[in-house]
Enzyme design. Sequence first.
Site, PDB file in Angstrom:
ATOM      1  N   CYS A  78       0.843  -1.198   0.000  1.00 34.07           N
ATOM      2  CA  CYS A  78       0.000   0.000   0.000  1.00 34.07           C
ATOM      3  C   CYS A  78       0.878   1.249   0.000  1.00 34.07           C
ATOM      4  CB  CYS A  78      -0.884   0.002   1.244  1.00 34.07           C
ATOM      5  SG  CYS A  78      -1.846   1.489   1.386  1.00 34.07           S
ATOM      6  N   CYS A  84      -0.766   6.242   7.070  1.00 37.21           N
ATOM      7  CA  CYS A  84      -2.150   6.002   7.457  1.00 37.21           C
ATOM      8  C   CYS A  84      -2.297   5.450   8.867  1.00 37.21           C
ATOM      9  CB  CYS A  84      -2.790   5.076   6.429  1.00 37.21           C
ATOM     10  SG  CYS A  84      -4.322   4.302   6.922  1.00 37.21           S
ATOM     11  N   CYS A  87      -3.192  -0.005   9.047  1.00 37.30           N
ATOM     12  CA  CYS A  87      -2.487  -1.297   9.103  1.00 37.30           C
ATOM     13  C   CYS A  87      -1.152  -1.056   9.805  1.00 37.30           C
ATOM     14  CB  CYS A  87      -2.157  -1.812   7.703  1.00 37.30           C
ATOM     15  SG  CYS A  87      -3.592  -2.215   6.690  1.00 37.30           S
ATOM     16  N   CYS A 165      -8.198   1.550  -0.572  1.00 40.90           N
ATOM     17  CA  CYS A 165      -7.660   0.943   0.646  1.00 40.90           C
ATOM     18  C   CYS A 165      -7.597  -0.549   0.387  1.00 40.90           C
ATOM     19  CB  CYS A 165      -8.587   1.256   1.815  1.00 40.90           C
ATOM     20  SG  CYS A 165      -8.224   0.271   3.273  1.00 40.90           S
ATOM     21  N   GLN A 289     -19.742  -8.117  12.132  1.00 38.50           N
ATOM     22  CA  GLN A 289     -18.316  -8.389  11.942  1.00 38.50           C
ATOM     23  C   GLN A 289     -17.845  -7.899  10.572  1.00 38.50           C
ATOM     24  OE1 GLN A 289     -16.196  -9.657  14.091  1.00 38.50           O
ATOM     25  NE2 GLN A 289     -17.441 -10.643  15.650  1.00 38.50           N
ATOM     26  N   CYS A 414     -11.186 -10.731  21.803  1.00 39.62           N
ATOM     27  CA  CYS A 414     -10.430  -9.863  20.890  1.00 39.62           C
ATOM     28  C   CYS A 414      -9.233  -9.258  21.618  1.00 39.62           C
ATOM     29  CB  CYS A 414     -11.339  -8.784  20.309  1.00 39.62           C
ATOM     30  SG  CYS A 414     -12.144  -7.793  21.566  1.00 39.62           S
TER      31      CYS A 414
HETATM   32  N1  SAH Z   1     -20.913 -11.836  19.771  1.00 40.19           N
HETATM   33  C1  SAH Z   1     -21.156 -10.713  18.900  1.00 40.19           C
HETATM   34  C2  SAH Z   1     -20.648  -9.358  19.431  1.00 40.19           C
HETATM   35  C3  SAH Z   1     -19.397  -9.332  20.245  1.00 40.19           C
HETATM   36  S1  SAH Z   1     -18.786  -7.710  20.553  1.00 40.19           S
HETATM   37  C4  SAH Z   1     -20.596 -11.001  17.520  1.00 40.19           C
HETATM   38  O1  SAH Z   1     -19.849 -11.937  17.329  1.00 40.19           O
HETATM   39  O2  SAH Z   1     -20.946 -10.281  16.593  1.00 40.19           O
HETATM   40  C5  SAH Z   1     -19.084  -7.509  22.276  1.00 40.19           C
HETATM   41  C6  SAH Z   1     -20.525  -7.065  22.579  1.00 40.19           C
HETATM   42  O3  SAH Z   1     -20.671  -6.951  23.995  1.00 40.19           O
HETATM   43  C7  SAH Z   1     -20.933  -5.714  22.018  1.00 40.19           C
HETATM   44  O4  SAH Z   1     -22.067  -5.888  21.225  1.00 40.19           O
HETATM   45  C8  SAH Z   1     -21.204  -4.853  23.262  1.00 40.19           C
HETATM   46  O5  SAH Z   1     -22.280  -3.958  23.067  1.00 40.19           O
HETATM   47  C9  SAH Z   1     -21.578  -5.892  24.284  1.00 40.19           C
HETATM   48  N2  SAH Z   1     -21.396  -5.558  25.717  1.00 40.19           N
HETATM   49  C10 SAH Z   1     -20.454  -4.778  26.276  1.00 40.19           C
HETATM   50  N3  SAH Z   1     -20.544  -4.807  27.621  1.00 40.19           N
HETATM   51  C11 SAH Z   1     -21.578  -5.640  27.930  1.00 40.19           C
HETATM   52  C12 SAH Z   1     -22.137  -6.109  29.160  1.00 40.19           C
HETATM   53  N4  SAH Z   1     -21.675  -5.704  30.332  1.00 40.19           N
HETATM   54  N5  SAH Z   1     -23.165  -6.989  29.083  1.00 40.19           N
HETATM   55  C13 SAH Z   1     -23.648  -7.409  27.894  1.00 40.19           C
HETATM   56  N6  SAH Z   1     -23.133  -6.999  26.704  1.00 40.19           N
HETATM   57  C14 SAH Z   1     -22.125  -6.130  26.714  1.00 40.19           C
END
Ligand code: SAH
Length: 459
Positions: A78, A84, A87, A165, A289, A414
């Site tokens: 890139c 940027c 990445c 991008c 996602q 994550c």
């Molecule tokens: N499992 C989903 C999202 C995971 S991201 C997927 O795979 O798409 C983590 C999520 O946790 C977010 O949507 C966020 O809003 C939520 N979150 C954050 N704190 C929380 C809590 N205390 N209780 C319940 N959900 C929560």
Amino acid sequence: MSKQEAPVKKNDTVEVIIEDLTHDGAGVAKLNGYALFIPKALPGEKIKAKVVKVKKGYGFGRVLEIVEESKDRVNAPCPIFNQCGGCQLQHMSYEAQLRYKQKQVKDVLERIGKITDVPVHPTLGMSEPWRYRNKAQVPVGEEEGGLIAGFYQERSHRIIDMDECLIQHEENDKVIQKVKELARDVGIRGYDEERHRGTLRHVVARYGKRTGDIMVVLITRGQELPHKNKLIEAIRESIPNIKSIVQNINSKRTNVIFGEKTVILWGDEYIYDFIGDIKFAISARSFYQVNPEQTKVLYDKALDYAALTGTETVIDAYCGIGTISLFLAQNARHVYGVEIVPEAISDAKRNAKLNGFTNVDFAVGEAEKVIPWWHAQGIRPDVIVVDPPRKGCDDKLLGTILAMKPKRVVYVSCNPATLARDLRVLEDGGYKTQEVQPVDMFPWTTHVECISQLVLKND
Ligand code: SAH
């Protein structure tokens, strides 16, 4: 132990060997135990570096010359890689990145969680690791010649215009370029952050990779969008797969992209996409996602680790729009999902209906409050899946898991550091971590996603 005095001064030139990478992708060199962090240097390399910052326990350097190059080094494809900041690892071969992510997870599990006897598998990567993102969020500004849209220069708020991008799906790049051109042609002003003036703040493009659906979101400073009809017309004409054009209004002085109010300018409120056989409705603000191909890999692993036979009761904590819940519902007796954002739960319910699932229930609230309540109601899960944000699981939730004693816990994370911390708590409470699988959701960046399976030990 007192922090070591720096053996170097600012502006010194040093020659060092890089030993490791930090979690944000900088090379680490040691000068008699003093750590020098050098961005864009790779392990094994001999680097001539200029010391740019000196602190008590560590310092920072900048590469002046690569004296001996790592075999993992590649030319970043890139052209804006260095400006940027989106990445961090384009100078490293993809294969080496996957190895680095596996090592990161292993090291952190050992250091923070004291977990040493658990297999951490090789990172599951992509065969085509470019152009994977299904969502582009591009800041808009003004330059002398008119409206520009691109990215914030690393560590600044200066917008640099961008044409493409390489981690973004081509369709999103095309959409952004088109909207930029059209907005410029009809005379829409870009947002001026400093003076809080101008109209267009961000353009967001979302793409359903399996359906081909496209959504454009125009985020504006106020209600008014001059030349609105002309712009809608032009977008519809030049983007054949467009299904939805939406305006979102954000009148605040803030870095947050979206405002509270959303207006549909043309077409549907939703676009659709599939993960596996499950169809999802995605609205302008839905969390979905960004790498659908690897999401499938991750969720298949979740299903594998949940080891469902069709008779189980499952809880999906931090369920978002119910993606993992619905995946699990294919093989479970009943799935309960909980999530803190009310709009996400509306999406989850809609998605359940869209796919004809009747064996799922979703609740809005904090996982650490709702799950103990479920426990009190007599719900006895066989499996609990958690997918928390970066800060990891709430302590109370971990306590509830230990009290509920599901046979298996599947932990999607994550952030390896909080994963390690939480696995330690679960291990001390009677669970055994069977294995950990890193999955590369964000190639060329330092983000590491992983999933692990824990089983209840017989006592
Ligand atoms: N499992 C989903 C999202 C995971 S991201 C997927 O795979 O798409 C983590 C999520 O946790 C977010 O949507 C966020 O809003 C939520 N979150 C954050 N704190 C929380 C809590 N205390 N209780 C319940 N959900 C929560």
